[in-house]
Design a protein around this motif. Structure first.
Motif, PDB file in Angstrom:
ATOM      1  N   ALA A  86     -13.483  -2.767 -22.059  1.00 12.41           N
ATOM      2  CA  ALA A  86     -14.080  -1.503 -21.627  1.00 12.41           C
ATOM      3  C   ALA A  86     -13.816  -1.272 -20.145  1.00 12.41           C
ATOM      4  CB  ALA A  86     -15.580  -1.504 -21.902  1.00 12.41           C
ATOM      5  N   VAL A  87     -13.971  -2.334 -19.355  1.00  9.01           N
ATOM      6  CA  VAL A  87     -13.754  -2.249 -17.908  1.00  9.01           C
ATOM      7  C   VAL A  87     -12.952  -3.456 -17.441  1.00  9.01           C
ATOM      8  CG1 VAL A  87     -15.760  -0.831 -17.293  1.00  9.01           C
ATOM      9  CG2 VAL A  87     -16.033  -3.296 -17.557  1.00  9.01           C
ATOM     10  N   THR A  88     -12.311  -3.301 -16.310  1.00  9.86           N
ATOM     11  CA  THR A  88     -11.473  -4.368 -15.782  1.00  9.86           C
ATOM     12  C   THR A  88     -11.373  -4.292 -14.269  1.00  9.86           C
ATOM     13  OG1 THR A  88      -9.285  -5.427 -15.946  1.00  9.86           O
ATOM     14  CG2 THR A  88      -9.329  -3.020 -15.901  1.00  9.86           C
ATOM     15  N   GLN A  89     -11.072  -5.418 -13.664  1.00  4.47           N
ATOM     16  CA  GLN A  89     -10.624  -5.405 -12.278  1.00  4.47           C
ATOM     17  C   GLN A  89      -9.190  -4.896 -12.262  1.00  4.47           C
ATOM     18  OE1 GLN A  89     -11.678  -9.666 -11.171  1.00  4.47           O
ATOM     19  NE2 GLN A  89     -11.637  -8.705  -9.146  1.00  4.47           N
ATOM     20  N   ALA A  90      -8.815  -4.189 -11.212  1.00  8.67           N
ATOM     21  CA  ALA A  90      -7.437  -3.712 -11.116  1.00  8.67           C
ATOM     22  C   ALA A  90      -7.145  -3.251  -9.692  1.00  8.67           C
ATOM     23  CB  ALA A  90      -7.185  -2.563 -12.083  1.00  8.67           C
ATOM     24  N   TYR A  91      -5.918  -3.490  -9.264  1.00  8.06           N
ATOM     25  CA  TYR A  91      -5.443  -2.921  -8.005  1.00  8.06           C
ATOM     26  C   TYR A  91      -5.079  -1.453  -8.231  1.00  8.06           C
ATOM     27  CZ  TYR A  91      -5.079  -7.448  -5.617  1.00  8.06           C
ATOM     28  OH  TYR A  91      -5.359  -8.648  -5.008  1.00  8.06           O
ATOM     29  N   GLY A  92      -5.080  -0.696  -7.131  1.00  5.70           N
ATOM     30  CA  GLY A  92      -4.759   0.718  -7.226  1.00  5.70           C
ATOM     31  C   GLY A  92      -3.398   0.989  -7.816  1.00  5.70           C
ATOM     32  N   ASN A  93      -2.398   0.171  -7.449  1.00  5.91           N
ATOM     33  CA  ASN A  93      -1.057   0.412  -7.985  1.00  5.91           C
ATOM     34  C   ASN A  93      -0.959   0.053  -9.467  1.00  5.91           C
ATOM     35  OD1 ASN A  93       0.290  -2.527  -8.035  1.00  5.91           O
ATOM     36  ND2 ASN A  93      -0.884  -2.349  -6.154  1.00  5.91           N
ATOM     37  N   GLY A 132      -8.671   4.492  -1.673  1.00  8.05           N
ATOM     38  CA  GLY A 132      -7.978   3.617  -2.609  1.00  8.05           C
ATOM     39  C   GLY A 132      -8.359   3.837  -4.057  1.00  8.05           C
ATOM     40  N   SER A 133      -9.443   4.590  -4.297  1.00  8.63           N
ATOM     41  CA  SER A 133      -9.948   4.784  -5.649  1.00  8.63           C
ATOM     42  C   SER A 133      -9.661   6.161  -6.231  1.00  8.63           C
ATOM     43  CB  SER A 133     -11.476   4.571  -5.674  1.00  8.63           C
ATOM     44  OG  SER A 133     -11.815   3.246  -5.339  1.00  8.63           O
ATOM     45  N   GLY A 297      -6.176  -0.856  21.044  1.00 10.83           N
ATOM     46  CA  GLY A 297      -7.424  -1.599  21.088  1.00 10.83           C
ATOM     47  C   GLY A 297      -8.373  -1.305  19.944  1.00 10.83           C
ATOM     48  N   VAL A 298      -7.937  -0.481  18.978  1.00 15.74           N
ATOM     49  CA  VAL A 298      -8.748  -0.158  17.798  1.00 15.74           C
ATOM     50  C   VAL A 298      -8.158  -0.886  16.604  1.00 15.74           C
ATOM     51  CG1 VAL A 298      -9.545   1.674  16.266  1.00 15.74           C
ATOM     52  CG2 VAL A 298      -9.354   2.105  18.719  1.00 15.74           C
ATOM     53  N   PRO A 299      -8.932  -1.709  15.903  1.00 16.35           N
ATOM     54  CA  PRO A 299      -8.356  -2.476  14.789  1.00 16.35           C
ATOM     55  C   PRO A 299      -7.908  -1.573  13.644  1.00 16.35           C
ATOM     56  CG  PRO A 299     -10.742  -2.674  14.811  1.00 16.35           C
ATOM     57  CD  PRO A 299     -10.366  -1.975  16.079  1.00 16.35           C
ATOM     58  N   HIS A 300      -6.691  -1.837  13.135  1.00 12.58           N
ATOM     59  CA  HIS A 300      -6.164  -1.103  11.991  1.00 12.58           C
ATOM     60  C   HIS A 300      -5.851  -2.127  10.902  1.00 12.58           C
ATOM     61  CE1 HIS A 300      -5.925   2.284  14.701  1.00 12.58           C
ATOM     62  NE2 HIS A 300      -5.096   1.641  15.479  1.00 12.58           N
ATOM     63  N   SER A 301      -6.892  -2.622  10.278  1.00 13.73           N
ATOM     64  CA  SER A 301      -6.737  -3.705   9.319  1.00 13.73           C
ATOM     65  C   SER A 301      -6.317  -3.217   7.947  1.00 13.73           C
ATOM     66  CB  SER A 301      -8.054  -4.475   9.179  1.00 13.73           C
ATOM     67  OG  SER A 301      -7.969  -5.417   8.134  1.00 13.73           O
ATOM     68  N   PRO A 302      -5.346  -3.898   7.330  1.00 15.41           N
ATOM     69  CA  PRO A 302      -5.050  -3.619   5.917  1.00 15.41           C
ATOM     70  C   PRO A 302      -6.238  -4.043   5.048  1.00 15.41           C
ATOM     71  CG  PRO A 302      -3.271  -4.855   6.966  1.00 15.41           C
ATOM     72  CD  PRO A 302      -4.432  -4.904   7.895  1.00 15.41           C
ATOM     73  N   ILE A 303      -6.402  -3.383   3.938  1.00 17.78           N
ATOM     74  CA  ILE A 303      -7.459  -3.717   2.979  1.00 17.78           C
ATOM     75  C   ILE A 303      -6.852  -4.510   1.823  1.00 17.78           C
ATOM     76  CG2 ILE A 303      -9.010  -2.742   1.230  1.00 17.78           C
ATOM     77  CD1 ILE A 303     -10.162  -2.458   3.954  1.00 17.78           C
ATOM     78  N   ALA A 304      -7.580  -5.522   1.378  1.00 22.98           N
ATOM     79  CA  ALA A 304      -7.150  -6.305   0.222  1.00 22.98           C
ATOM     80  C   ALA A 304      -8.271  -6.293  -0.816  1.00 22.98           C
ATOM     81  CB  ALA A 304      -6.817  -7.731   0.638  1.00 22.98           C
ATOM     82  N   GLY A 305      -7.931  -6.604  -2.065  1.00 16.86           N
ATOM     83  CA  GLY A 305      -8.937  -6.688  -3.112  1.00 16.86           C
ATOM     84  C   GLY A 305      -8.807  -5.587  -4.154  1.00 16.86           C
ATOM     85  N   THR A 306      -9.559  -5.747  -5.245  1.00 13.21           N
ATOM     86  CA  THR A 306      -9.429  -4.857  -6.400  1.00 13.21           C
ATOM     87  C   THR A 306     -10.625  -3.926  -6.586  1.00 13.21           C
ATOM     88  OG1 THR A 306     -10.489  -6.348  -7.988  1.00 13.21           O
ATOM     89  CG2 THR A 306      -8.136  -6.672  -7.588  1.00 13.21           C
ATOM     90  N   ASP A 307     -10.461  -3.023  -7.547  1.00  7.64           N
ATOM     91  CA  ASP A 307     -11.497  -2.080  -7.947  1.00  7.64           C
ATOM     92  C   ASP A 307     -11.911  -2.378  -9.392  1.00  7.64           C
ATOM     93  OD1 ASP A 307     -10.994  -0.945  -5.511  1.00  7.64           O
ATOM     94  OD2 ASP A 307     -10.107   0.889  -6.290  1.00  7.64           O
ATOM     95  N   ILE A 308     -12.892  -1.620  -9.862  1.00  2.89           N
ATOM     96  CA  ILE A 308     -13.288  -1.667 -11.267  1.00  2.89           C
ATOM     97  C   ILE A 308     -12.886  -0.344 -11.917  1.00  2.89           C
ATOM     98  CG2 ILE A 308     -15.167  -1.897 -12.921  1.00  2.89           C
ATOM     99  CD1 ILE A 308     -14.788  -4.405 -11.352  1.00  2.89           C
ATOM    100  N   ALA A 309     -12.144  -0.417 -13.009  1.00  2.00           N
ATOM    101  CA  ALA A 309     -11.719   0.782 -13.741  1.00  2.00           C
ATOM    102  C   ALA A 309     -12.249   0.727 -15.170  1.00  2.00           C
ATOM    103  CB  ALA A 309     -10.201   0.888 -13.746  1.00  2.00           C
ATOM    104  N   PRO A 381      -1.125   1.340   0.024  1.00  2.00           N
ATOM    105  CA  PRO A 381      -0.519   2.383  -0.817  1.00  2.00           C
ATOM    106  C   PRO A 381      -0.702   2.024  -2.288  1.00  2.00           C
ATOM    107  CG  PRO A 381       0.968   1.747   0.951  1.00  2.00           C
ATOM    108  CD  PRO A 381      -0.154   0.744   0.947  1.00  2.00           C
ATOM    109  N   LYS A 382      -0.743   3.009  -3.165  1.00  2.00           N
ATOM    110  CA  LYS A 382      -1.025   2.710  -4.567  1.00  2.00           C
ATOM    111  C   LYS A 382      -0.091   3.380  -5.572  1.00  2.00           C
ATOM    112  CE  LYS A 382      -4.827   6.087  -4.715  1.00  2.00           C
ATOM    113  NZ  LYS A 382      -4.751   6.555  -3.324  1.00  2.00           N
ATOM    114  N   PRO A 383       1.184   3.587  -5.236  1.00  2.00           N
ATOM    115  CA  PRO A 383       2.086   4.052  -6.292  1.00  2.00           C
ATOM    116  C   PRO A 383       2.332   2.935  -7.298  1.00  2.00           C
ATOM    117  CG  PRO A 383       3.337   3.516  -4.334  1.00  2.00           C
ATOM    118  CD  PRO A 383       1.899   3.416  -3.953  1.00  2.00           C
ATOM    119  N   ALA A 384       2.717   3.286  -8.496  1.00  2.00           N
ATOM    120  CA  ALA A 384       3.022   2.275  -9.511  1.00  2.00           C
ATOM    121  C   ALA A 384       4.142   1.357  -9.049  1.00  2.00           C
ATOM    122  CB  ALA A 384       3.398   2.959 -10.824  1.00  2.00           C
ATOM    123  N   ALA A 385       4.993   1.843  -8.167  1.00  2.00           N
ATOM    124  CA  ALA A 385       6.127   1.051  -7.680  1.00  2.00           C
ATOM    125  C   ALA A 385       5.748   0.080  -6.571  1.00  2.00           C
ATOM    126  CB  ALA A 385       7.221   1.993  -7.170  1.00  2.00           C
TER     127      ALA A 385
END
Length: 430
Positions: A86-93, A132-133, A297-309, A381-385
């Motif tokens: 019914a639900v799963t963890q998943a990355y945006g791509n 990202g969602s 001087g402003v942090p521009h951190s990449p985000i890691a981790g998954t969502d719930i779909a 970024p979250k394209p399928a590619a």
């Protein structure tokens, strides 16, 4: 007899209630302590929602989960629906790829018809996670296990050398060089100022530090390559200066081990590595983390981790149950429990107001440091590619680090790889 009948009826009612419980599967990749924390959350949900039974199923690592989801989606398209979650963890791509099969349930109707959730989505969820969602105006997932990249540093060394974590790229380069030492005088470096891996993640950290980006979302699932040549060359120039000058240790292995041993004074990695750094550094030296340095001087951190779909192949009753479970995971107290026990960041701002989170950060400010970077963090970024793009750019970056290609060649090949892979997936904006 009357007493026996009453007991029998009570047992019958309980049995009927249990038999009528709606069952949904939740596929995930949380193992170890993270899996135990997730299991505790699910167990509590099932106890407090007796009409729903969530069955958490650990599928394996992220690659295993993605493969099983793809094969299950393929089987479903061919008419087999015997083993569908019914639900799963998943990355945006991943979700972007699943959208081609029209199997993901849009969450807008649930959120729009739930005033409490609507307020949370509009006011409490960090913008970088919402980015990202969503695809256009459509919400296809809810952020879950999220982390940011930070600057891990050896506090004993920094105190010894009288330096503080860098905020700008100029300070970063200066401190990295200053901390590099041949400690025993044998002509070989024993202590590098920084450690880095030859993958796209480390390239992106330097690129983002100069306000660069690789892809830009346009509309309707289309992207354009927004990698700028001069910004790319500046980021690569810093990296090569560290490499050629012998100030950085570059490789493909994880960095927590050589950080713990003192071979590197600092490195940039996700907060999800906290437990590994604690183990590798224990009894050897102190450590902490700081926000990533950047040119402004402003942090521009990449985000890691998954969502719930949520998948749309389940019944309406299961969809309602799945939504209640997703909403439960987003509850601020549950989110605090999740973050405290796993090291992941809360995805909503008001978790900071819970008693549990306040007690947690009172004894350790690192979570606050990481949390504050979310206001200027950058969504992946979250394209399928994207998975294929990541692999291609990682290979190109490794070739640059080994001095097989120049910065200009890196740029040309990276742009070509992005355009080709996006075109193959019909995701390239014309």
């Amino acid at each position: 007899m009357k007493k026996l009948l009453t007991v029998f009826l009570a047992v019958l009612v309980i049995g009927l209630a249990f038999s009528e419980a709606i069952t949904i599967e939740f596929w995930h990749s949380m193992g170890g302590g993270q899996g135990e924390t997730l299991a505790a959350l699910v167990e509590n949900f099932n106890k407090t929602n007796p009409d729903i039974q969530v069955e958490p199923i650990y599928v394996g690592g992220y690659s295993d989960l993605n493969r099983k989801l793809l094969s299950t989606i393929t089987a479903a398209k061919e008419g087999s629906a015997s083993d569908l979650p019914a639900v799963t963890q998943a990355y945006g791509n991943w979700i972007a790829k699943y959208l081609y099969s029209d199997v993901i349930e849009p969450l807008n109707p649930y959120i729009e018809n739930d005033p409490q959730m609507k307020r949370v989505w509009d006011e409490e969820i960090y913008e970088v996670f919402k980015e990202g969602s969503t695809w256009g105006d459509t919400i296809y997932s809810i952020p879950f296990n999220k982390s940011v990249y930070v600057y891990y540093y050896n506090t004993d060394l920094f105190d010894l050398y009288g330096v503080t974590p860098p905020e700008t790229m100029g300070e970063f380069m200066e401190i990295t060089k200053y901390l590099t030492e041949d400690l025993d005088g044998d002509g070989r470096t024993d202590q590098y100022g920084i450690g880095a891996r030859t993958f796209i993640d480390d390239f992106q950290i330097f690129l983002f530090a100069y306000n660069g980006e690789i892809l830009e979302y346009v509309a309707d699932g289309k992207y354009r390559v927004s990698l700028d040549r001069e910004t790319t060359k500046k980021a690569l120039s810093d990296i090569m200066e560290l490499k050629k000058g012998g100030y950085g240790s570059f490789g493909t292995g994880y960095l927590d081990g050589i950080f713990g041993s003192g071979e590197i004074a600092a490195y940039m990695g996700t907060i999800a590595g906290k437990s590994y750094v604690e183990r590798s550094s224990q009894g050897k030296h102190g450590w902490s983390w700081a926000a990533l340095p950047s040119v402004d001087g402003v942090p521009h951190s990449p985000i890691a981790g998954t969502d719930i779909a949520m998948f749309n192949w389940i019944t309406d009753a299961q969809k309602d149950a799945a939504y209640r479970f997703i909403k439960y995971l987003l509850d601020p107290v549950n989110m605090a429990f999740w973050g405290i026990n796993t090291g992941y960041l809360p995805v909503r701002r008001d978790v900071s107001e819970t008693k549990q989170w306040q007690e947690y950060i009172a004894s350790d400010e690192k979570a606050v440091i990481a949390q504050e970077t979310l206001e200027t963090a950058i969504a992946d970024p979250k394209p399928a590619a994207w998975n294929d793009i990541r692999n291609e750019i990682s290979t190109i970056f490794a070739n640059f680090i080994s001095e097989q290609i120049t910065a200009d060649q890196f740029y040309d090949r990276a742009v070509k790889a992005c355009e080709t892979l996006l075109e193959e997936n019909n995701e390239l904006a014309k």
